[in-house]
Design a protein around this motif. Sequence first.
Motif, short mmCIF file in Angstrom:
data_model
loop_
_atom_site.label_atom_id
_atom_site.label_comp_id
_atom_site.label_asym_id
_atom_site.label_seq_id
_atom_site.Cartn_x
_atom_site.Cartn_y
_atom_site.Cartn_z
N GLU A 32 11.33 -2.95 -27.26
CA GLU A 32 11.07 -1.73 -28.03
C GLU A 32 11.82 -0.55 -27.43
OE1 GLU A 32 7.38 1.13 -29.56
OE2 GLU A 32 7.02 -0.41 -28.03
N ALA A 33 11.76 -0.42 -26.10
CA ALA A 33 12.45 0.69 -25.43
C ALA A 33 13.96 0.60 -25.67
CB ALA A 33 12.14 0.66 -23.93
N THR A 34 14.50 -0.60 -25.61
CA THR A 34 15.94 -0.78 -25.85
C THR A 34 16.30 -0.42 -27.29
OG1 THR A 34 15.96 -2.57 -24.23
CG2 THR A 34 17.85 -2.40 -25.69
N ARG A 35 15.42 -0.80 -28.22
CA ARG A 35 15.66 -0.48 -29.62
C ARG A 35 15.66 1.03 -29.85
NH1 ARG A 35 11.36 -2.40 -31.66
NH2 ARG A 35 10.38 -0.43 -32.22
N ILE A 36 14.79 1.74 -29.16
CA ILE A 36 14.72 3.19 -29.32
C ILE A 36 15.97 3.86 -28.77
CG2 ILE A 36 13.45 5.27 -28.63
CD1 ILE A 36 10.94 3.46 -28.49
N GLY A 37 16.51 3.28 -27.70
CA GLY A 37 17.72 3.88 -27.14
C GLY A 37 17.88 3.74 -25.65
N ALA A 38 16.92 3.09 -24.96
CA ALA A 38 17.06 2.90 -23.52
C ALA A 38 18.24 1.98 -23.24
CB ALA A 38 15.78 2.30 -22.94
N LEU A 39 18.95 2.27 -22.16
CA LEU A 39 20.13 1.49 -21.81
C LEU A 39 19.77 0.21 -21.07
CD1 LEU A 39 23.25 1.28 -21.57
CD2 LEU A 39 23.06 2.55 -19.43
N ASN A 40 18.72 0.28 -20.24
CA ASN A 40 18.41 -0.86 -19.38
C ASN A 40 16.93 -0.83 -19.03
OD1 ASN A 40 18.75 -3.12 -17.73
ND2 ASN A 40 20.57 -2.30 -16.72
N PHE A 41 16.47 -1.91 -18.41
CA PHE A 41 15.07 -2.01 -17.99
C PHE A 41 15.02 -2.65 -16.61
CE2 PHE A 41 11.21 -4.52 -17.54
CZ PHE A 41 10.23 -3.58 -17.84
N LEU A 42 14.33 -2.00 -15.68
CA LEU A 42 14.19 -2.52 -14.32
C LEU A 42 12.72 -2.83 -14.06
CD1 LEU A 42 16.51 -0.07 -12.34
CD2 LEU A 42 17.01 -2.43 -13.02
N GLU A 43 12.48 -4.03 -13.53
CA GLU A 43 11.11 -4.45 -13.22
C GLU A 43 10.79 -4.13 -11.77
OE1 GLU A 43 8.27 -8.43 -13.64
OE2 GLU A 43 10.44 -8.54 -14.03
N LYS A 44 9.64 -3.49 -11.54
CA LYS A 44 9.20 -3.18 -10.19
C LYS A 44 8.55 -4.42 -9.56
CE LYS A 44 8.01 1.64 -11.29
NZ LYS A 44 6.90 2.61 -11.37
N PRO A 45 8.67 -4.59 -8.23
CA PRO A 45 9.46 -3.75 -7.31
C PRO A 45 10.95 -3.92 -7.57
CG PRO A 45 8.60 -5.68 -6.17
CD PRO A 45 7.97 -5.69 -7.53
N ILE A 46 11.68 -2.83 -7.54
CA ILE A 46 13.09 -2.83 -7.91
C ILE A 46 13.95 -3.20 -6.71
CG2 ILE A 46 14.97 -1.45 -8.86
CD1 ILE A 46 12.83 0.38 -10.09
N ALA A 47 14.74 -4.24 -6.86
CA ALA A 47 15.68 -4.63 -5.81
C ALA A 47 16.78 -3.59 -5.69
CB ALA A 47 16.27 -6.00 -6.12
N LEU A 48 17.19 -3.31 -4.47
CA LEU A 48 18.18 -2.27 -4.22
C LEU A 48 19.47 -2.50 -5.00
CD1 LEU A 48 19.18 0.22 -2.68
CD2 LEU A 48 19.84 -1.31 -0.79
N GLN A 49 20.00 -3.72 -4.95
CA GLN A 49 21.27 -3.98 -5.62
C GLN A 49 21.15 -3.85 -7.14
OE1 GLN A 49 24.24 -4.21 -4.19
NE2 GLN A 49 23.13 -3.83 -2.28
N LYS A 50 20.00 -4.28 -7.68
CA LYS A 50 19.79 -4.13 -9.13
C LYS A 50 19.73 -2.66 -9.52
CE LYS A 50 17.52 -8.47 -10.40
NZ LYS A 50 16.32 -9.08 -11.02
N LEU A 51 19.07 -1.86 -8.68
CA LEU A 51 18.97 -0.42 -8.95
C LEU A 51 20.36 0.21 -8.96
CD1 LEU A 51 17.46 2.32 -9.15
CD2 LEU A 51 17.40 2.31 -6.64
#
Length: 254
Positions: A91-110
């Motif tokens: 839903e967030a991507t459909r609205i316009g979000a570019l990406n989604f990060l799941e916590k806890p967020i890995a440093l390299q992914k961030l």
Amino acid sequence: MANILVVDDEMGIRELLSEILGDEGHAITLAENAQQAREARAAGAPDLVLLDIWMPDTDGVTLLKEWQRDGLLTMPVIMMSGHATIDTAVEATRIGALNFLEKPIALQKLLKAVQQGLSRAQEVARAPMAPPRPIAPSVPNMALDAGGAAPASAAAPMFASPNAQPGVGAGLGNGARLVHAMSQGEGTGYTLSFDLPLREARDAFERMYFEHHLGREGGSMTRVAEKTGLERTHLYRKLKQLGVEPGKLAKKGG
């Protein structure tokens, strides 16, 4: 250096992201709730927003909708959550979000997501000054048309009819530019107006892009995943989000 807005109700998360991104040379603005995020956005558009989904006053998806509705979603937004479902992410991507990060967020992914977001922002910023060129080299036979001098009140449809004739540019308003993507074999044409808001234009192009490849590959998700560089799981989610039905396109391609 980029200006990054971090919105999260957890102080530890805000401080950690501020420290990591600050070490990367970025200027960080912190907001602990949606109201502070609104005030920060009102002061000026950041280069990137990291937005938590679950917050006490207004959740991140609702805030994203507000910005999209009010024409304030002019910067890349990366959603964050430790509890969100796939449906929420879609839903967030459909609205316009570019990406989604799941916590806890890995440093390299961030760092990778932030770099991708800033690169996207730079591409969008340069787009008005760039000379006309095909949007995606992987879609063959693309041509640009300056459009006709039609009344300014004429509506710009997201897609023209598949049977549209070459003169469709006359109905798109003054200064409209068109991208014509012709799918191989059938010569089916789609018309995408550059007068659309960025999110709608992006969704329209992605829909056209995936329909082209699905038709070309006979609906084979494996081959389409290879062609587009996406993992199959991500590809399925993307097609569902865009409302593209591989089965119908497979029959059409066959």
